[in-house]
Design an enzyme around this catalytic site. Structure first.
Site, PDB file in Angstrom:
ATOM      1  CB  SER A 154     -19.498  36.034 -47.721  1.00 10.52           C
ATOM      2  OG  SER A 154     -19.042  36.797 -48.818  1.00 10.52           O
ATOM      3  CE1 TYR A 184     -14.442  33.644 -47.346  1.00 12.16           C
ATOM      4  CE2 TYR A 184     -15.715  34.870 -48.971  1.00 12.16           C
ATOM      5  CZ  TYR A 184     -15.313  34.671 -47.665  1.00 12.16           C
ATOM      6  OH  TYR A 184     -15.791  35.497 -46.671  1.00 12.16           O
TER       7      TYR A 184
END
Length: 278
Positions: A145, A158
């Site tokens: 990501s 995250y």
């Protein structure tokens, strides 16, 4: 298109294949003529994806497994080998996102993200490398990501998990340098998937990134295909975004300010749009 034709009859294993990016990736590889192994915890959802692939003339194998359990990953890999005899591409996509400001982040939530996003991905990588080294080559595509290059709130936990995945991927790539096993990183931004749909329901996330700007999963699928086909080391979605984040890391104070003012601007735009709807 040559980008897709090159995967005909190849064996592709996709984790997190039950929904979102994983599902779209599996469907695309199936349409390209690959033999696709579908891995996730929910058998019923995988069966639905498999039916969609077979209906269009593709081949699919449903392999329910929890990637956080190394024994389950080993069994999964053995099942795929027994059926297809080899594994040419692994798309390491399974992931979990639990938003929270760092000051409120629950250790249990961070642990849950690390178990899937880091330890699960590691287990898949380790087993895949063993298979690919024995068969003479292969490609592992880790779906990380843009949050793995820059920490932002309320995605601290995250971000931490994706930072770790990026580090593991880069280290593995150097370990395998010169071999026939290629390791790639795909770095998406916010994609229009079930994971991102919860953004609009979270005040901080909605203010940081309006749902209207979510990118289609097809963009990530294209990046995964390109990374595997052309042996790319890293590709971001949208292209160039990760490079901008690397430059931002050279001036973290400036980057913090840009993010702050960008969030403020997004809040203003959202308020304006809501007023017009009213």
């Amino acid at each position: 298109m040559a980008l897709f034709d090159d995967f005909r009859d190849k064996v592709v294993l996709v984790t997190g294949a039950s929904s979102g990016i994983g599902r779209e990736t599996a469907l695309a590889f199936g349409a390209a003529g690959a033999r696709v192994a579908l891995v996730a915890r929910r058998r019923a959802a995988l069966e639905e994806v498999a039916r969609a692939i077979v209906t269009k003339g593709g081949k699919a194998l449903v392999v329910p497994a929890d990637v956080t359990k190394p024994s389950a990953v080993r069994a999964c890999i053995k099942t795929v080998q027994a059926r297809f005899k080899r594994i040419d591409v692994v798309v390491n996509n399974a992931g979990v996102l639990i938003p929270s400001p760092v000051v409120e982040l629950k250790p249990a939530d961070l642990t849950a993200m690390l178990k899937v996003n880091v330890f699960g991905a590691l287990a898949v990588m380790q087993e895949a490398v063993k298979v690919m080294q024995r068969q003479g080559g292969g490609c592992i595509v880790n779906v990380a990501s843009l949050a793995g290059r820059r920490g932002v709130t309320p995605l601290g936990g995250y971000c931490a998990s994706k930072f770790a995945l990026v580090g593991l991927t880069e280290a593995l790539r150097t370990e395998l340098h010169g071999s026939n096993v290629h390791v790639a990183l795909v770095m998406p931004g916010v994609i229009d998937t079930p994971m991102a749909q919860g953004f609009a329901e979270d005040e901080q996330l909605g203010n940081m990134w309006p749902a209207a700007l979510n990118m289609p999963p097809a963009w990530v699928v294209w990046a995964i295909f390109a990374a595997a086909r052309f042996r790319l080391v890293e590709i971001s979605v949208p292209p160039g975004a990760a490079t901008l984040e690397k430059f931002a890391a050279l001036m973290p104070g400036v980057a913090d300010s840009v993010i702050h003012w960008g969030t403020q601007a997004t809040q203003w735009i959202n308020a304006l749009l809501n007023d017009r709807k009213g």
